[in-house]
Design a protein around this motif. Structure first.
Motif, PDB file in Angstrom:
ATOM      1  N   TYR A   1      12.301   5.963 -17.355  1.00 15.64           N
ATOM      2  CA  TYR A   1      13.076   4.507 -17.200  1.00 15.64           C
ATOM      3  C   TYR A   1      14.498   4.132 -16.416  1.00 15.64           C
ATOM      4  CZ  TYR A   1      13.285  -0.759 -18.718  1.00 15.64           C
ATOM      5  OH  TYR A   1      12.729  -1.337 -18.795  1.00 15.64           O
ATOM      6  N   TYR A   2      15.468   4.915 -17.339  1.00 18.05           N
ATOM      7  CA  TYR A   2      16.959   4.957 -16.708  1.00 18.05           C
ATOM      8  C   TYR A   2      17.191   5.251 -15.174  1.00 18.05           C
ATOM      9  CZ  TYR A   2      17.618   3.456 -21.350  1.00 18.05           C
ATOM     10  OH  TYR A   2      18.140   2.750 -22.780  1.00 18.05           O
ATOM     11  N   PRO A   3      16.678   6.536 -14.845  1.00 22.44           N
ATOM     12  CA  PRO A   3      17.572   6.863 -13.284  1.00 22.44           C
ATOM     13  C   PRO A   3      17.406   5.547 -12.259  1.00 22.44           C
ATOM     14  CG  PRO A   3      16.498   8.303 -14.494  1.00 22.44           C
ATOM     15  CD  PRO A   3      15.952   7.452 -15.581  1.00 22.44           C
ATOM     16  N   THR A   4      18.591   5.948 -11.452  1.00 23.16           N
ATOM     17  CA  THR A   4      17.512   4.707 -10.507  1.00 23.16           C
ATOM     18  C   THR A   4      16.490   5.640  -9.722  1.00 23.16           C
ATOM     19  OG1 THR A   4      20.653   4.540 -10.098  1.00 23.16           O
ATOM     20  CG2 THR A   4      18.879   4.553  -7.942  1.00 23.16           C
ATOM     21  N   TRP A   5      16.425   6.659  -9.207  1.00 22.73           N
ATOM     22  CA  TRP A   5      15.084   7.033  -8.051  1.00 22.73           C
ATOM     23  C   TRP A   5      14.419   6.584  -8.387  1.00 22.73           C
ATOM     24  CZ3 TRP A   5      19.733   9.980  -9.119  1.00 22.73           C
ATOM     25  CH2 TRP A   5      19.961  10.786 -10.520  1.00 22.73           C
ATOM     26  N   THR A   6      14.110   6.846  -9.762  1.00 23.48           N
ATOM     27  CA  THR A   6      12.302   5.941 -10.702  1.00 23.48           C
ATOM     28  C   THR A   6      12.014   4.390 -10.994  1.00 23.48           C
ATOM     29  OG1 THR A   6      13.028   6.618 -13.054  1.00 23.48           O
ATOM     30  CG2 THR A   6      12.087   8.396 -11.637  1.00 23.48           C
ATOM     31  N   ARG A   7      13.363   3.904 -10.375  1.00 24.56           N
ATOM     32  CA  ARG A   7      13.295   2.650 -10.472  1.00 24.56           C
ATOM     33  C   ARG A   7      13.620   1.285  -9.225  1.00 24.56           C
ATOM     34  NH1 ARG A   7      11.244   0.155 -13.572  1.00 24.56           N
ATOM     35  NH2 ARG A   7      12.557  -0.232 -15.636  1.00 24.56           N
ATOM     36  N   LEU A   8      13.717   2.105  -8.819  1.00 24.32           N
ATOM     37  CA  LEU A   8      13.257   1.217  -7.147  1.00 24.32           C
ATOM     38  C   LEU A   8      12.412   0.587  -6.881  1.00 24.32           C
ATOM     39  CD1 LEU A   8      15.205   3.552  -4.495  1.00 24.32           C
ATOM     40  CD2 LEU A   8      16.320   2.212  -5.849  1.00 24.32           C
ATOM     41  N   ASP A   9      11.447   0.331  -6.628  1.00 24.62           N
ATOM     42  CA  ASP A   9      10.505  -0.508  -7.346  1.00 24.62           C
ATOM     43  C   ASP A   9      10.187  -1.682  -6.575  1.00 24.62           C
ATOM     44  OD1 ASP A   9       7.646   2.212  -7.502  1.00 24.62           O
ATOM     45  OD2 ASP A   9       9.352   1.941  -9.205  1.00 24.62           O
ATOM     46  N   GLY A  10      10.901  -3.100  -7.854  1.00 30.99           N
ATOM     47  CA  GLY A  10      11.489  -3.602  -8.375  1.00 30.99           C
ATOM     48  C   GLY A  10      12.084  -3.607  -6.949  1.00 30.99           C
ATOM     49  N   LEU A  11      13.505  -3.361  -6.533  1.00 33.25           N
ATOM     50  CA  LEU A  11      14.587  -3.988  -5.509  1.00 33.25           C
ATOM     51  C   LEU A  11      14.096  -3.516  -4.237  1.00 33.25           C
ATOM     52  CD1 LEU A  11      17.349  -1.993  -6.836  1.00 33.25           C
ATOM     53  CD2 LEU A  11      16.793  -4.034  -7.012  1.00 33.25           C
ATOM     54  N   LEU A  12      12.985  -2.891  -3.949  1.00 35.00           N
ATOM     55  CA  LEU A  12      12.554  -2.589  -2.907  1.00 35.00           C
ATOM     56  C   LEU A  12      10.907  -3.883  -2.913  1.00 35.00           C
ATOM     57  CD1 LEU A  12      11.429  -1.280   0.327  1.00 35.00           C
ATOM     58  CD2 LEU A  12       9.908   0.418  -1.790  1.00 35.00           C
ATOM     59  N   ALA A  13      10.699  -4.341  -3.323  1.00 36.47           N
ATOM     60  CA  ALA A  13       9.572  -5.753  -3.616  1.00 36.47           C
ATOM     61  C   ALA A  13      10.435  -6.767  -3.250  1.00 36.47           C
ATOM     62  CB  ALA A  13       8.398  -5.456  -4.571  1.00 36.47           C
ATOM     63  N   GLY A  14      11.700  -6.837  -3.438  1.00 36.59           N
ATOM     64  CA  GLY A  14      12.841  -7.851  -2.588  1.00 36.59           C
ATOM     65  C   GLY A  14      13.351  -8.057  -2.052  1.00 36.59           C
ATOM     66  N   VAL A  15      13.253  -6.888  -1.379  1.00 35.30           N
ATOM     67  CA  VAL A  15      14.068  -6.438  -0.381  1.00 35.30           C
ATOM     68  C   VAL A  15      12.417  -6.872   1.228  1.00 35.30           C
ATOM     69  CG1 VAL A  15      14.475  -4.883   1.631  1.00 35.30           C
ATOM     70  CG2 VAL A  15      15.914  -5.060  -0.544  1.00 35.30           C
ATOM     71  N   LEU A  16      11.665  -5.698   0.835  1.00 32.22           N
ATOM     72  CA  LEU A  16      10.541  -6.549   1.620  1.00 32.22           C
ATOM     73  C   LEU A  16      10.365  -7.948   2.273  1.00 32.22           C
ATOM     74  CD1 LEU A  16       7.849  -3.592   1.107  1.00 32.22           C
ATOM     75  CD2 LEU A  16       9.740  -4.007   2.509  1.00 32.22           C
ATOM     76  N   LEU A  17      10.036  -9.468   0.614  1.00 29.33           N
ATOM     77  CA  LEU A  17      10.195  -9.766   0.781  1.00 29.33           C
ATOM     78  C   LEU A  17      11.558 -11.307   1.936  1.00 29.33           C
ATOM     79  CD1 LEU A  17       9.254 -11.713  -2.218  1.00 29.33           C
ATOM     80  CD2 LEU A  17       7.817 -11.339  -0.944  1.00 29.33           C
ATOM     81  N   ALA A  18      12.567 -10.674   1.564  1.00 28.64           N
ATOM     82  CA  ALA A  18      13.452 -11.246   2.779  1.00 28.64           C
ATOM     83  C   ALA A  18      13.623 -10.368   4.006  1.00 28.64           C
ATOM     84  CB  ALA A  18      14.893 -10.605   1.913  1.00 28.64           C
ATOM     85  N   THR A  19      12.899  -9.515   4.093  1.00 30.06           N
ATOM     86  CA  THR A  19      12.473  -9.064   5.867  1.00 30.06           C
ATOM     87  C   THR A  19      11.415  -9.929   6.298  1.00 30.06           C
ATOM     88  OG1 THR A  19      13.257  -6.564   4.694  1.00 30.06           O
ATOM     89  CG2 THR A  19      11.688  -6.751   6.784  1.00 30.06           C
ATOM     90  N   ILE A  20      10.540  -9.704   4.995  1.00 28.60           N
ATOM     91  CA  ILE A  20       9.337 -10.731   5.990  1.00 28.60           C
ATOM     92  C   ILE A  20      10.235 -11.914   6.651  1.00 28.60           C
ATOM     93  CG2 ILE A  20       7.599 -11.929   5.528  1.00 28.60           C
ATOM     94  CD1 ILE A  20       6.428 -10.226   3.684  1.00 28.60           C
ATOM     95  N   GLN A  21      10.801 -12.855   5.712  1.00 30.74           N
ATOM     96  CA  GLN A  21      11.422 -14.181   5.831  1.00 30.74           C
ATOM     97  C   GLN A  21      12.523 -14.395   6.764  1.00 30.74           C
ATOM     98  OE1 GLN A  21      13.576 -15.654   2.306  1.00 30.74           O
ATOM     99  NE2 GLN A  21      13.757 -17.790   3.270  1.00 30.74           N
TER     100      GLN A  21
END
Length: 363
Positions: free
Chosen positions: A190-210
Motif C-alpha cells: 500500500y505505501y511504497p511508491t513503486w506499487t502505487r503509480l497506477d493513479g498518477l499514471l492514469a492522470g498523466v495519460l489524461l493530460a497526454t491525450i489533452q
C-alpha cells in the motif's frame, strides 16, 4: 490554471472520504456512513489521479507546443506549494508529542527526506503516517518532469504506451510477489511508491491525450456524462473487488481498476458542460481549496476532540459528529490561511519578477 468546478467537487469528495476513513482512530463513525467510511482510503487514489492530470497538464501542454521545460520554475512552484505547510505540521508532531493521534512516530528525517513510505514500521509508529501519500507525490514531482522532457524529444505513441504498460505491469508483479510471499500489506503493497503509480499514471495519460491528441480529448469531453457513469460503475466494481483488500486478486488487479475508474471521473469533471462540471455544492470549492491543509492536519484535530469529549458527556451522536467536523475544518482553515496562502502569494510575487524581466528583455 483556471479552476474547474468539476475537479474541485472531486477534490472535496476525496478529502471528505479520506477523513471519514480515518474516523477508525476514534472508534469509527458508525451509522449509515460507516460502509462509506470503510472504503475512504480510495480517496487517496482519486487525489493521485487528480495530481497526475493537473501536473501533467502543467508540463505537457508547453512541451506539446515546442516550448522548453522550465525545471527551475516547476520545482520552485512545487516547493512553495508543498513544503511550508508540511514542515509546519511536522514541527507540531515533533515538538508536541502529546498532540499526536498515537505516541509512536518514525524519525523526523524520514519525513524531511520523503522516505517515510519506504521505511515505515507501521505496527509501532503510526503518528502522521498519512504523510506516506505526500512522499509518493514528491517522488512523482521529482522524476516525472525528467521523463516528460525525455519523451517529448521523441513523441512516439508506441514509446508512451510501452512505458505505461511497463509501469502498470511492474506494480502488479511487485504486489503479487508481496502477497504470495506473505509480506506486510501496508508496508510492502500500500505505501511504497513503486506499487502505487497506477493513479498518477492514469492522470498523466489524461493530460497526454489533452495535450497531444486534442481531437480525442474533445471526443471524451462530449461524452463526459457517459464517462462519469462508467467511472461510478467501475468504482463500485473496485469496492466489490476490495472486499478482501489484502487478497491476491484485489492487490494485483484492484489498483489498476480503481485508477481507471477515477480517471474516468476526472475526465468527466474536467468538462464544464457535464453534470459533474455543472453540479454546484455550496462550500465544495472552499473545501477543495484548503484540502491539502485539511489532509495534513485532520488527525491532530480529530485526536484533540476525542480527548476532550469525555469531559462533555452530553455531546454525542450528531452533536459529536458536528464537533469533529468543525474542529477539523477550523484546523485546516487556520493552517491554510496562516501558512499555505501567504507562501502561495510569496511564490506568485517571486515568479512574477522573472516573467516581467523576460518581457522587458524581449521588448
Amino acid at each position: 490554471m483556471q479552476r474547474l468546478p468539476g475537479l474541485d467537487l472531486l477534490r472535496a469528495i476525496a478529502i471528505a472520504w479520506v477523513m471519514l476513513f480515518h474516523s477508525w482512530m476514534i472508534g469509527g463513525i458508525g451509522g449509515p456512513l460507516q460502509p462509506v467510511a470503510d472504503y475512504g482510503w480510495m480517496g487517496v487514489d482519486l487525489f493521485f489521479v487528480l495530481s497526475g492530470y493537473l501536473i501533467g497538464r502543467q508540463l505537457l501542454e508547453p512541451l506539446s507546443r515546442g516550448e522548453p521545460l522550465r525545471f527551475g520554475a516547476f520545482y520552485l512552484r512545487r516547493a512553495f506549494r508543498i513544503l511550508p505547510v508540511f514542515f509546519s505540521v511536522l514541527a507540531v508532531y515533533v515538538l508536541f508529542p502529546g498532540w499526536r493521534e498515537v505516541p509512536g512516530m518514525q524519525p523526523a528525517w524520514q519525513f524531511v527526506t520523503f522516505t517515510l513510505n519506504l521505511l515505515i514500521d507501521y505496527q509501532h509508529n503510526q503518528a502522521f503516517s498519512h504523510a506516506w501519500s505526500l512522499c509518493v507525490e514528491e517522488h512523482f514531482y521529482l522524476l516525472f518532469p525528467l521523463l516528460a522532457w525525455w519523451l517529448a524529444r521523441r513523441p512516439l505513441r508506441g514509446l508512451v504506451i510501452g512505458c505505461s504498460v511497463l509501469v502498470v505491469a511492474m506494480g502488479m508483479l511487485l504486489r503479487g510477489y508481496a502477497v504470495l510471499h506473505g509480506k506486510d500489506w501496508l508496508e510492502c503493497i500500500y505505501y511504497p511508491t513503486w506499487t502505487r503509480l497506477d493513479g498518477l499514471l492514469a492522470g498523466v495519460l489524461l493530460a497526454t491525450i489533452q495535450a497531444y491528441r486534442p481531437r480525442w480529448w474533445a471526443g471524451l469531453q462530449r461524452r463526459a456524462n457517459a464517462l462519469a457513469i462508467a467511472g461510478l460503475l467501475l468504482v463500485a466494481a473496485a469496492i466489490w473487488l476490495f472486499r478482501d483488500k489484502t487478497g491476491f486478486t484485489a492487490s494485483v488487479f484492484g489498483f489498476p481498476l480503481l485508477a481507471l475508474a477515477m480517471a474516468l471521473l476526472v475526465a468527466a469533471g474536467a468538462a464544464n458542460a457535464s453534470w459533474l462540471g455543472r453540479w454546484r455544492i455550496p462550500g465544495a470549492g472552499w473545501v477543495a481549496g484548503i484540502s491539502y491543509s485539511l489532509y495534513l492536519s485532520h488527525k491532530l484535530a480529530m485526536h484533540a476532540v476525542y480527548e476532550t469529549l469525555p469531559q462533555w458527556p452530553m455531546v454525542h451522536g450528531i452533536a459529536a459528529f458536528a464537533a469533529y467536523a468543525l474542529a477539523i475544518l477550523a484546523a485546516g482553515a487556520l493552517l491554510h490561511y496562516a501558512v499555505e496562502r501567504p507562501f502561495l502569494r510569496l511564490r506568485a510575487r517571486l515568479m512574477e519578477g522573472p516573467r516581467k524581466h523576460g518581457v522587458m528583455q524581449a521588448a
